[in-house]
Motif scaffolding. Structure first.
Motif, short mmCIF file in Angstrom:
data_model
loop_
_atom_site.label_atom_id
_atom_site.label_comp_id
_atom_site.label_asym_id
_atom_site.label_seq_id
_atom_site.Cartn_x
_atom_site.Cartn_y
_atom_site.Cartn_z
N GLU A 108 0.84 -1.19 0.00
CA GLU A 108 0.00 0.00 0.00
C GLU A 108 0.88 1.24 0.00
N ALA A 109 0.39 2.31 -0.60
CA ALA A 109 1.22 3.48 -0.86
C ALA A 109 1.90 4.02 0.40
N ALA A 110 1.15 4.18 1.47
CA ALA A 110 1.73 4.74 2.70
C ALA A 110 2.81 3.83 3.26
N MET A 111 2.57 2.52 3.18
CA MET A 111 3.55 1.59 3.74
C MET A 111 4.76 1.46 2.84
N ARG A 112 4.59 1.57 1.54
CA ARG A 112 5.75 1.61 0.65
C ARG A 112 6.65 2.79 1.02
N ASP A 113 6.02 3.95 1.24
CA ASP A 113 6.79 5.14 1.59
C ASP A 113 7.52 4.96 2.92
N LYS A 114 6.86 4.33 3.89
CA LYS A 114 7.51 4.12 5.18
C LYS A 114 8.67 3.14 5.05
N GLN A 115 8.48 2.09 4.27
CA GLN A 115 9.58 1.15 4.03
C GLN A 115 10.78 1.85 3.41
N ILE A 116 10.50 2.70 2.42
CA ILE A 116 11.59 3.41 1.74
C ILE A 116 12.32 4.32 2.72
N LEU A 117 11.57 5.02 3.57
CA LEU A 117 12.19 5.88 4.57
C LEU A 117 13.13 5.07 5.46
N PHE A 118 12.65 3.93 5.96
CA PHE A 118 13.47 3.09 6.84
C PHE A 118 14.67 2.52 6.09
N PHE A 119 14.45 2.09 4.87
CA PHE A 119 15.55 1.51 4.11
C PHE A 119 16.64 2.56 3.85
N ARG A 120 16.24 3.73 3.41
CA ARG A 120 17.23 4.76 3.10
C ARG A 120 18.00 5.19 4.35
N GLU A 121 17.31 5.32 5.47
CA GLU A 121 18.01 5.72 6.68
C GLU A 121 19.00 4.64 7.12
N GLN A 122 18.64 3.39 6.95
CA GLN A 122 19.55 2.30 7.32
C GLN A 122 20.72 2.20 6.35
N LEU A 123 20.50 2.53 5.09
CA LEU A 123 21.62 2.63 4.16
C LEU A 123 22.57 3.75 4.58
N ARG A 124 22.02 4.84 5.09
CA ARG A 124 22.87 5.94 5.57
C ARG A 124 23.70 5.50 6.77
N ILE A 125 23.07 4.73 7.66
CA ILE A 125 23.82 4.22 8.81
C ILE A 125 24.97 3.34 8.33
N ALA A 126 24.69 2.45 7.38
CA ALA A 126 25.74 1.58 6.84
C ALA A 126 26.85 2.41 6.20
N ARG A 127 26.45 3.39 5.41
CA ARG A 127 27.44 4.25 4.75
C ARG A 127 28.28 5.01 5.77
N ASP A 128 27.63 5.56 6.78
CA ASP A 128 28.34 6.39 7.75
C ASP A 128 29.36 5.59 8.56
N PHE A 129 29.07 4.31 8.78
CA PHE A 129 29.98 3.48 9.58
C PHE A 129 30.83 2.55 8.70
N GLY A 130 30.72 2.68 7.39
CA GLY A 130 31.54 1.87 6.48
C GLY A 130 31.21 0.40 6.53
N LEU A 131 29.91 0.07 6.63
CA LEU A 131 29.48 -1.31 6.81
C LEU A 131 28.73 -1.85 5.60
N PRO A 132 28.80 -3.16 5.38
CA PRO A 132 27.97 -3.80 4.35
C PRO A 132 26.55 -4.00 4.87
N VAL A 133 25.64 -4.31 3.95
CA VAL A 133 24.23 -4.52 4.30
C VAL A 133 23.77 -5.90 3.84
N LEU A 134 22.79 -6.45 4.56
CA LEU A 134 22.11 -7.68 4.16
C LEU A 134 20.71 -7.27 3.76
N THR A 135 20.40 -7.37 2.46
CA THR A 135 19.14 -6.81 1.97
C THR A 135 18.09 -7.88 1.72
N HIS A 136 16.88 -7.57 2.15
CA HIS A 136 15.67 -8.35 1.87
C HIS A 136 15.04 -7.73 0.63
N VAL A 137 14.81 -8.53 -0.41
CA VAL A 137 14.33 -8.00 -1.68
C VAL A 137 13.21 -8.90 -2.20
#
Length: 275
Positions: A108-137
């Motif tokens: 659903e549109a609102a939940m897609r947007d919330k997922q994207i927000l969480f995903f992007r922020e967690q990518l930023r955390i990984a980037r900021d600490f120089g870490l790899p990610v395990l992605t669910h796709v």
């Protein structure tokens, strides 16, 4: 040794037997098991579990399926936990994170947007600490790739990969490895078996997603990390190469993509992850 790059060892299906399950895997040559978190409630759990065996390590993250019940404050908590965990050699990355547009509620549109927000922020955390990610796709290959290209982590693993060859190349170009497990043991899983056979072995890591995605000889039962060697043998058969080659290359791939893991001892052999 073998490496299981994705195993929910803290799942309720294992309960009090979780450490026994890790020991069983070690006896079958699985020298390392990566335990990803899924929400704020088990960030400490996976760390505490991984501390109890020398063939276990962990990742911290918020799973897209858990996003509906998550608060934005959970992202601040996660960032603080990651910062503290950088001193722990058994902490190896950010996960399990990603996007899931397969489940109707999550699409659903609102939940897609919330997922994207969480995903992007967690990518930023990984980037900021120089870490790899395990992605669910799931039903989101291109969208995950888009965000990974915009907010670049230090590589990662596309867990349970089941996309196209073009999407696979996109992940490889982004510095990712591709996770394969029990799905490839089913003769009807034609696309996954083709991917597992034709993609470069240098791009593949082994996983179970235990207790889920059980191989054909266990299905519909509970999957366990001790199944990795037998799954690897099926991969070797599909590719027409010695099983030792699959073990050595996929282990080296896992160590390369999860560099903090590379210094941990492999419990089965007493050797480092690099051997």
């Amino acid at each position: 040794m073998w490496i299981d790059t994705h195993c929910h060892l803290d799942a309720h299906e294992f309960g009090a037997r979780a450490l026994d399950v890790a020991d069983d895997a070690r006896s079958q040559g699985v020298g390392m098991i990566v335990i990803p978190a899924i929400d704020r409630g088990n960030l400490d759990t996976v760390a505490q579990l991984a501390a109890q065996r020398d063939n276990t390590c962990y990742a911290l993250g918020i799973h897209p399926i858990c996003v509906p019940n998550a608060a934005e404050d959970d992202l601040a908590v996660l960032r603080a936990k990651v910062e503290a965990a950088m001193a722990d050699p058994r902490f190896i990355g950010i996960g399990e994170i990603g996007l899931d547009f397969f489940i109707p509620l999550l699409n659903e549109a609102a939940m897609r947007d919330k997922q994207i927000l969480f995903f992007r922020e967690q990518l930023r955390i990984a980037r900021d600490f120089g870490l790899p990610v395990l992605t669910h796709v799931r039903k989101s290959q291109d969208q995950v790739l888009k965000h990974v290209r915009q907010i670049t982590p230090n590589g990662g693993i596309a867990h349970a990969f089941n996309g196209s060859f073009q999407q696979a190349q996109g992940y490889i170009d982004a510095g990712f490895k591709l996770g394969f497990g029990g799905n490839l043991t089913f003769t009807r899983a034609l696309q996954i078996r083709r991917l597992a056979t034709e993609l470069p072995l240098s791009a593949i890591v082994m996983e179970t997603d235990a207790p889920d995605i059980a191989p054909a000889w266990v299905h519909p039962g509970v999957n366990t990390p001790d199944q990795v060697p037998r799954i690897g043998a099926v991969l070797a058969q599909l590719r027409g190469i010695p099983v030792d080659d699959v073990r050595e290359v996929t282990t080296a791939n896992a160590c390369a993509i999860l560099p903090r893991m590379a210094g941990l001892p492999g419990a089965a052999s007493g050797a480092s992850c690099n051997k």
